[in-house]
Design a protein around this motif. Structure first.
Motif: not given
Length: 71
Positions: A32-33, A56-60, A25-27
């Motif tokens: 862009g997701v 960017d996704i890994v950091r999120a 949900q956060a992603l």
């Protein structure tokens, strides 16, 4: 956004399916997701590479309290 989203499968250490729903949900809220689908210990993410990188996704995911890497 480009016409074709890029797909990446990420392994997420220690993430249960329930926690995966919260992380997905956060992603999904990130610009862009396109889609984030959780499973036990992994996430399948479809994203626009003109807006985000895999890092960017890994950091999120790290901000959600988990370590992640490409499978």
């Amino acid at each position: 956004m480009t016409n074709t989203a890029t797909r990446v499968l990420l392994g997420v250490r220690g993430m249960s399916r329930d926690a995966g729903t919260t992380v997905a949900q956060a992603l999904s809220a990130m610009p862009g997701v396109v889609k984030a689908t959780p499973d036990e210990g992994q996430l399948e993410v479809h994203y626009d590479p003109s807006q985000l990188t895999v890092m960017d996704i890994v950091r999120a995911i790290r901000r959600q309290g988990f370590l992640a890497g490409m499978i």
